[in-house]
Design a protein around this motif. Structure first.
Motif, PDB file in Angstrom:
ATOM      1  N   THR A 279      -0.762   0.138  -5.048  1.00  0.00           N
ATOM      2  CA  THR A 279       0.261   1.174  -4.895  1.00  0.00           C
ATOM      3  C   THR A 279       1.494   0.852  -5.731  1.00  0.00           C
ATOM      4  OG1 THR A 279      -0.544   1.620  -2.665  1.00  0.00           O
ATOM      5  CG2 THR A 279       1.649   2.435  -3.217  1.00  0.00           C
TER       6      THR A 279
ATOM      7  N   ASP B 190      -0.590   9.557  -6.294  1.00  0.00           N
ATOM      8  CA  ASP B 190      -0.654   9.909  -4.883  1.00  0.00           C
ATOM      9  C   ASP B 190      -1.870   9.213  -4.265  1.00  0.00           C
ATOM     10  OD1 ASP B 190      -2.920  11.412  -5.580  1.00  0.00           O
ATOM     11  OD2 ASP B 190      -1.870  13.317  -5.485  1.00  0.00           O
ATOM     12  N   THR B 191      -2.057   9.378  -2.982  1.00  0.00           N
ATOM     13  CA  THR B 191      -3.129   8.677  -2.276  1.00  0.00           C
ATOM     14  C   THR B 191      -4.496   9.001  -2.861  1.00  0.00           C
ATOM     15  OG1 THR B 191      -1.819   8.660  -0.256  1.00  0.00           O
ATOM     16  CG2 THR B 191      -4.190   8.303  -0.011  1.00  0.00           C
ATOM     17  N   GLU B 192      -4.724  10.254  -3.196  1.00  0.00           N
ATOM     18  CA  GLU B 192      -6.017  10.645  -3.750  1.00  0.00           C
ATOM     19  C   GLU B 192      -6.286   9.946  -5.080  1.00  0.00           C
ATOM     20  OE1 GLU B 192      -7.996  14.763  -5.291  1.00  0.00           O
ATOM     21  OE2 GLU B 192      -7.019  14.807  -3.329  1.00  0.00           O
ATOM     22  N   GLU B 193      -5.293   9.861  -5.933  1.00  0.00           N
ATOM     23  CA  GLU B 193      -5.457   9.167  -7.218  1.00  0.00           C
ATOM     24  C   GLU B 193      -5.715   7.675  -7.007  1.00  0.00           C
ATOM     25  OE1 GLU B 193      -2.745  11.560 -10.418  1.00  0.00           O
ATOM     26  OE2 GLU B 193      -1.693  10.535  -8.788  1.00  0.00           O
ATOM     27  N   LEU B 194      -5.011   7.077  -6.055  1.00  0.00           N
ATOM     28  CA  LEU B 194      -5.190   5.663  -5.781  1.00  0.00           C
ATOM     29  C   LEU B 194      -6.583   5.387  -5.214  1.00  0.00           C
ATOM     30  CD1 LEU B 194      -1.671   4.900  -4.320  1.00  0.00           C
ATOM     31  CD2 LEU B 194      -2.559   4.160  -6.539  1.00  0.00           C
ATOM     32  N   GLU B 195      -7.074   6.264  -4.357  1.00  0.00           N
ATOM     33  CA  GLU B 195      -8.431   6.102  -3.832  1.00  0.00           C
ATOM     34  C   GLU B 195      -9.456   6.231  -4.949  1.00  0.00           C
ATOM     35  OE1 GLU B 195      -8.794   8.850  -0.539  1.00  0.00           O
ATOM     36  OE2 GLU B 195      -7.981   7.364   0.847  1.00  0.00           O
TER      37      GLU B 195
ATOM     38  N   MET C  78      -8.533   1.650   7.553  1.00  0.00           N
ATOM     39  CA  MET C  78      -8.325   1.745   6.126  1.00  0.00           C
ATOM     40  C   MET C  78      -9.664   2.088   5.476  1.00  0.00           C
ATOM     41  SD  MET C  78      -7.044  -1.189   3.432  1.00  0.00           S
ATOM     42  CE  MET C  78      -5.337  -0.729   3.362  1.00  0.00           C
ATOM     43  N   ARG C  79      -9.614   2.952   4.473  1.00  0.00           N
ATOM     44  CA  ARG C  79     -10.815   3.311   3.710  1.00  0.00           C
ATOM     45  C   ARG C  79     -11.063   2.205   2.692  1.00  0.00           C
ATOM     46  NH1 ARG C  79     -13.450   8.348   2.516  1.00  0.00           N
ATOM     47  NH2 ARG C  79     -13.059   8.554   4.742  1.00  0.00           N
TER      48      ARG C  79
ATOM     49  N   VAL D 172      -6.985   0.982  -1.344  1.00  0.00           N
ATOM     50  CA  VAL D 172      -5.604   1.246  -1.754  1.00  0.00           C
ATOM     51  C   VAL D 172      -4.744   0.164  -1.106  1.00  0.00           C
ATOM     52  CG1 VAL D 172      -3.701   2.883  -1.763  1.00  0.00           C
ATOM     53  CG2 VAL D 172      -6.065   3.707  -1.986  1.00  0.00           C
TER      54      VAL D 172
END
Length: 168
Positions: free
Chosen positions: A36, A43-48, A1-2, A31
């Motif tokens: 979430t 999307d994942t990029e926005e959540l990151e 996980m990042r 994230v």
């Protein structure tokens, strides 16, 4: 996980010299399922990006703490992106901190994916935000506006091999 770990340039220099980010436990931002669920349309990029922004806010507080302790820290927020196994962290249930995670162990520098740092051009706004933090925490809307102004600056992305240049 990042995971996005807030830092400062002096703390990054210590980590580079010691070969790890620590000591544990470490607070980071990621994230999480709670993030979430709260930000369902992202999307994942926005959540990151949300998690990165939370880490940048924490970095600002770390800068203020360093300054209060007499540490000469450049007015640049630092966020270190690391890759850790899901089992290496725990997630809180605090609704105010949907992205917050805790790492039970130090993170080797080999797990660093990238470093995000303010450009030198942000220094004035970061200095103003550091100075305004106490009043902002006390409910002063003008001070809060100044602190929020630091977020108008995007953090720059740096590869891990650029860390020595950033610290030099």
């Amino acid at each position: 996980m990042r995971v996005y770990l807030p830092s400062t340039l002096p703390a990054l220099a210590r980590a580079a010299a010691e070969g790890e980010l620590g000591p544990a436990p470490l607070t980071g931002y990621a994230v999480t399922p709670a993030l979430t669920e709260w930000y369902a349309s992202g999307d994942t990029e926005e959540l990151e990006y949300v998690a990165l922004t939370e880490a940048a806010r924490a970095s600002l507080r770390m800068l203020a703490a360093d300054r209060a302790d007499g540490v000469a820290a450049a007015p640049r927020r630092v966020v270190v992106a690391v890759e850790v196994p899901d089992g290496a962290l725990s997630m809180g249930t605090d609704l105010e901190e949907r992205a917050r995670v805790r790492l039970a162990e130090s993170v080797p520098m080999a797990k660093v994916a990238a470093v995000h740092i303010d450009d030198d051009g942000a220094a004035g706004d970061i200095e103003a935000a550091i100075a305004a933090l106490p009043a902002s925490d006390g409910g002063d809307d003008d001070a809060r506006f100044t602190v929020d102004g630091a977020e108008a600056h995007e953090l720059m992305w740096y590869a891990t091999q650029e860390i020595p240049d950033l610290l030099g």
